[in-house]
Write an enzyme that holds these catalytic residues in place. Sequence first.
Site: not given
Length: 723
Positions: A91, A164, A355
């Site tokens: 990414h 995603n 995170h």
Amino acid sequence: MNGDGSTGGQGRDGQGDDLASKDGQSKNADLAQFRESPQGEFLTSNHGLRINHTDDSLKAGDRGPTLMEDFHFREKLTHFDHERIPERVVHARGSGAHGYFQVYEPLAEYTRARFLQDPSQKTPVFVRFSTVVGSRGSADTVRDVRGFAVKFYTEDGNFDLVGNNIPVFFIQDAIKFPDVVHAIKPEPHHEMPGASSAHDTFWDFISLTPESMHMIMWLLSDRAIPRSYRMMQGFGVHSFRFVNAQGKARFVKFHWKPLLGTHALVLDEALKIAGKDPDFHRRDLWEAIERGDYPEFELGVQLVEEADEFKFDFDLLDATKIIPEEVVPVRPIGKLTLDRNPDSFFAETEQVAFHVGHVVPGIDFSNDPLLQGRLFSYLDTQLLRLGGPNFQQIPINRPVVPVRNNQRDGFHQHKIVKGRVAYSPNALASNSPMPAAEEQGGYVHYAEKVEGRKVRRRSESFGDHFSQATLFWNSLSLPEKEHLVEAAHFELGKVEAREIRMRMVELFNRVDHQLATLIAEGAGVPAPTGSAVKNHGRSSPGLSMENTAKRTIKGRRIAILAGDGYNSAELLAVRAALQAAGAVTHVISKFLGPIKSSGGEAVEVDKSAITTGSIMYDAVYVPGGKASVDTLLLQGDARHFVNEAFKHCKAIGATGEGVNLLLQSDITGVPLADQGSDGRVIVAKGVVAAREVSNPQAFAQRLIEAIAQHRDWSRAEKVQVPA
Ligand code: HDE
């Protein structure tokens, strides 16, 4: 502020409860102190000294050597030498935007998360969209998964939903992540290909990893070449948990649905855009926000009672599986609006640190082994990427609530904490900062019962790798199926080792025999002789993008091809109607500057032909005006524009002499030659044309309807069009 807690630096002490405020402005205010714009200010060194000359180094004589004492030279160069930080392992290429989230109704029945209770409250968010494989400078439109990471700055601390645009993943256990990433990244000996899955090592790995087959179907589908970040779905992928104030938990899967509908490019377009405008998605997002066309996404949840955990024919903890929407509907719970571009790409989009472990009370984890591994990896990666354990003090990462604990020091510590106490328990500072009870907002992990033996193996309930791949295939429309096969031909066409292609065809044969046969044909290997499995025949309509398309032209880009002598009445009326419907229009001509209509009016050219192409537009319109169209007819580029738009199944409009350009292009199968001068509007296969236009508004309406279909797949003739 208590003298032994932390002060200064992070958070705004004592104001925690109203920080994620009703108007969502507090995060902005919180960050304002870090934003600077030095217009009209003096240049200084990093120690605050005013600099009086920065264009020449300090030398012994005009031609002499540079002197060691030139501290300004050394500071400037040293800082420059250290400007780069490691890019993300995956990414790496991303685009960010600020916005806010609002829940539709209180969700107390399901979760105690405070930002999900009050519909009038705007929770600030920062979103980062990304590709996975390519490095920071790679092209946007490659076939790839897209990241959809959202940081909610809530009054309970930050919640990161790191998702995603594809609802499943390649692998079931995080321990395989380095393997799949090494396989898909550029091959290590020569670093090729730059940002693509179309190479031997990736397909070698996949051909030996059957659990990836469901994900592979999505990766080969049009989902992997989105039209825009504004037009793709997002998924949390794993099963998470919602926990309410009574401690009752339910499994939850998160879904983002774009209000503009889900749309894709076609492969040929994606490949060409990668050359013509590698920043296509980044630019699209930026420009939409700049013009006030704010991208919006609805957040939905699928909720599953704990008691129903084992009622499915797959395991809820297996990230290679979806819960079909027909089995558990997606319930819309709120809306995300992106309304502000970052001020600094590096400070915000590059330094933002997501995170999965950033959760708030009311949101908890499941035992999905992929999720569990991510809980380790995201923190670990930020330590390296952002240079130490204080990365959450970087402005974009700071929560809007105070941060107080006994963690101290480390690289780039910004806080100056008063007092001598940095341990717990302590009596010298009355044991502060002290743990919060659950009712005081303290995070308490869901007390799931677990027991078992230590084993290094996969649960048998993770064993079915093909049923949902078949479900996906069965659910696609015919054009989507054709595109998937074409994508497989492209990907496997670039695989040199024949045995890898053979193994892949065998795996596809376990998804569907017809699929494997079609793929084998283009991959230069024998078709499988019989089916490996019987297709179960089930489908799930929500999986087809055709069923998620929204019939709107809002935010679409429409090209208007014209030159001197264009018909002003037609161009202006059609352009105004398209803009009124929310589209972005660009007049394209050979050169920039004004062009003159047949009546002498002028219009400004938005893009010169050389800088653009049909691939960067959703539709094209050619107004009449004999001189204008005669000029276009002499330009191969203009005919190519029309041909290519036709090949990519886009809406095409023409009025007056503009129809001649369509007739002179290679468009076939559209009865344009029948056009007399009776003013009829011909609408066929997404082409809208009229020789005589008595009512340009009515014509524009027909064109708008055609564009809103996004593509007209019925053009079987497109394969004959050279473009
Ligand atoms: Fe990630 N992933 N990931 N991932 N991921 C990273 O974190 C990782 C996975 C996703 O815009 C890294 O900060 C492991 C699934 C996004 O900054 C790293 C596994 C999903 C982003 C990492 C996965 C994602 C990342 C690299 C297997 C969808 C970009 C840089 C268990 C649900 C976030 C970084 C951004 C980034 C690890 C699988 C989404 C290395 C170990 C599944 C959107 O920590």
